[in-house]
Scaffold this active site. Structure first.
Site, PDB file in Angstrom:
ATOM      1  N   ARG A  40       0.821  -1.215   0.000  1.00  0.00           N
ATOM      2  CA  ARG A  40       0.000   0.000   0.000  1.00  0.00           C
ATOM      3  C   ARG A  40       0.856   1.266   0.000  1.00  0.00           C
ATOM      4  O   ARG A  40       0.450   2.316  -0.504  1.00  0.00           O
ATOM      5  CB  ARG A  40      -0.915   0.023   1.232  1.00  0.00           C
ATOM      6  CG  ARG A  40      -1.929   1.177   1.219  1.00  0.00           C
ATOM      7  CD  ARG A  40      -2.705   1.256   2.515  1.00  0.00           C
ATOM      8  NE  ARG A  40      -1.850   1.648   3.622  1.00  0.00           N
ATOM      9  CZ  ARG A  40      -1.734   0.988   4.768  1.00  0.00           C
ATOM     10  NH1 ARG A  40      -2.408  -0.144   4.958  1.00  0.00           N
ATOM     11  NH2 ARG A  40      -0.927   1.416   5.726  1.00  0.00           N
ATOM     12  N   TYR A  55     -15.944  20.750 -11.337  1.00  0.00           N
ATOM     13  CA  TYR A  55     -16.417  19.378 -11.590  1.00  0.00           C
ATOM     14  C   TYR A  55     -17.486  19.032 -10.557  1.00  0.00           C
ATOM     15  O   TYR A  55     -17.275  19.180  -9.350  1.00  0.00           O
ATOM     16  CB  TYR A  55     -15.198  18.467 -11.477  1.00  0.00           C
ATOM     17  CG  TYR A  55     -15.370  16.989 -11.619  1.00  0.00           C
ATOM     18  CD1 TYR A  55     -16.012  16.423 -12.713  1.00  0.00           C
ATOM     19  CD2 TYR A  55     -14.804  16.137 -10.663  1.00  0.00           C
ATOM     20  CE1 TYR A  55     -16.111  15.045 -12.832  1.00  0.00           C
ATOM     21  CE2 TYR A  55     -14.898  14.757 -10.787  1.00  0.00           C
ATOM     22  CZ  TYR A  55     -15.558  14.218 -11.872  1.00  0.00           C
ATOM     23  OH  TYR A  55     -15.655  12.856 -11.990  1.00  0.00           O
ATOM     24  N   ASP A 101      -7.468  21.950 -10.212  1.00  0.00           N
ATOM     25  CA  ASP A 101      -7.726  20.785 -11.054  1.00  0.00           C
ATOM     26  C   ASP A 101      -7.190  21.127 -12.444  1.00  0.00           C
ATOM     27  O   ASP A 101      -7.745  21.970 -13.149  1.00  0.00           O
ATOM     28  CB  ASP A 101      -9.225  20.486 -11.094  1.00  0.00           C
ATOM     29  CG  ASP A 101      -9.550  19.201 -11.837  1.00  0.00           C
ATOM     30  OD1 ASP A 101      -8.786  18.821 -12.742  1.00  0.00           O
ATOM     31  OD2 ASP A 101     -10.585  18.575 -11.527  1.00  0.00           O
ATOM     32  N   LYS A 157      -8.028  10.411 -17.530  1.00  0.00           N
ATOM     33  CA  LYS A 157      -8.309  11.073 -18.792  1.00  0.00           C
ATOM     34  C   LYS A 157      -7.100  11.012 -19.730  1.00  0.00           C
ATOM     35  O   LYS A 157      -6.777   9.963 -20.266  1.00  0.00           O
ATOM     36  CB  LYS A 157      -8.739  12.508 -18.523  1.00  0.00           C
ATOM     37  CG  LYS A 157      -9.877  12.649 -17.496  1.00  0.00           C
ATOM     38  CD  LYS A 157     -11.155  11.970 -17.921  1.00  0.00           C
ATOM     39  CE  LYS A 157     -12.362  12.400 -17.107  1.00  0.00           C
ATOM     40  NZ  LYS A 157     -12.392  11.921 -15.721  1.00  0.00           N
TER      41      LYS A 157
END
Length: 390
Positions: A57, A110, A182, A207
């Protein structure tokens, strides 16, 4: 940053950043490390925690390779991967606020970011004020003694407002607030947030960085001053993306430059064609002269991507459905940034609070993929014919 890429241009960095073939027996790509348990050779080593990896992790060579490359490309101090773009956003937000604090968030943000602020942060006692994305230095008037963070997104989600990031950052820093941006639309290649006053940059790497519509991934990149706070939150939340998704992010990163050039070229060509269509009332693309965000875009950005919007002249819902339902190349889906073209109707009037969306016809967001531009025009041409005949 390696000696290979220290003075290199972006295209070269995309190919070489984060790679060390000599470490992996000459293989060009960093292997996929799948694992949770990492063994220590001795009791003393376990107590000292003196090896590079201690638990899956907390990182692997695959994760480190992509994080190092992204930090270098964006000009940040450090990058941390998360399982999605939204988890990158929420990690950044939670790193700097406590109960009783106040944050400022762009009204064009967003929508899932807004949902997190209005639910989780609200429940934790954090107050959110939404502001006009075009406010610029006027954001100073919204600062309070409890304002800890200003969240920006430029261009804005769906409606593509270009924010004056340097002016906002100057006002925020004067009030002691952190600036988060962002930067998904521009990627690390087309806008350098840390050169414009941003403290933390987030991306939905799902994206353009992944670029093939086949993985979920987020990234938070920080400057030196904010790195510790974000790392602490990231660790406490136990965030770790899947190894295959990280590998796909590395793969996509290597072709990001050439893909973005094609996305930009095709999107601008299609936007120009749409601007001449009788069915279209408005094209919203900040890289087009005359767009309301063009001057700031020209000042601060080095290019544009494949995502923009149009507003149609008023038509019935049935006519719009006739246009969209039988498109062959433009799929209807909520993501973007992949090789495939997408189209999505949107209407932000139901959730904007600091601004109003005043248009008469339906709004459509387009992501222009890597198909031939003439084929994309033909697909939309057939759709417009169906719209007219419905």
């Amino acid at each position: 940053m390696s000696k290979t890429t220290k003075h290199a241009k972006s295209a070269t960095r995309l190919v070489h950043a984060g790679r060390d073939p000599r470490r992996f027996d000459g293989f060009v790509n960093t292997p996929i490390y799948r694992g949770s348990t990492v063994l220590f050779p001795t009791f003393a080593s376990l107590l000292a925690d003196d090896q590079a990896y201690s638990y899956g992790r907390n990182g692997t060579p695959t994760v480190d390779a992509l994080q190092a490359a992204l930090a270098e490309l964006e000009g940040g101090h450090a990058s941390l991967l998360t399982p999605s773009g939204l988890s990158a956003i929420t990690t950044a937000l939670q790193s700097f606020v406590s109960s009783g604090d106040h944050i400022l968030v762009s009204d064009s943000v967003y929508r899932p970011t807004r949902r997190f602020c209005d639910t989780v942060l609200k429940r934790l006692g954090v107050v959110t004020t939404y502001y006009d994305p075009l406010i610029g230095s006027g954001i100073a008037d919204l600062m309070t003694e409890r304002t800890r963070l200003v969240f920006t997104e430029s261009p804005g989600s769906q409606t593509f407002e270009v924010q004056d990031i340097p002016a906002i950052a100057h006002a925020a820093h004067a009030a002691g607030a952190v600036v988060v941006m962002d930067n998904t639309w521009a990627t690390p290649l087309l806008f350098k947030p840390f050169d414009h006053g941003v403290d933390v940059s987030v991306h939905a790497a799902t994206k353009y960085i992944v670029g093939h519509a086949d993985a979920m991934l987020g990234v938070v990149t920080t400057n030196e001053a904010t790195a510790a706070a974000v790392a602490k939150t990231h660790d406490a939340l136990g965030l770790c993306p899947g190894p295959e998704d990280v590998y796909l992010g590395l793969r996509g990163l290597r072709t990001l430059g050439v893909r973005l050039r094609q996305h930009q070229e095709s999107a601008l060509a299609l936007a120009g064609w749409l601007a001449e269509r009788p069915e279209v009332a408005q094209v919203i693309h900040p890289a087009r002269p005359g767009d309301r965000g063009h001057e700031i875009w020209k000042r601060d950005f080095t290019g544009s991507s494949g995502l923009f919007a149009i507003v149609l002249k008023p038509v019935s819902r049935e006519a719009l459905a006739a246009m969209l339902d039988d498109l062959e190349l433009f799929g209807m889906g909520y993501s973007w940034g992949g090789y495939e073209s997408l189209i999505l109707p949107f209407d932000p009037r139901g959730y904007r609070s600091a601004t109003t969306w005043q248009v008469e016809g339906p709004s459509l967001r387009l992501h222009v993929g890597l198909e031939d531009i003439e084929d994309l025009k033909a697909d939309l041409e057939a759709g417009f014919t169906r719209l007219a005949n419905a």
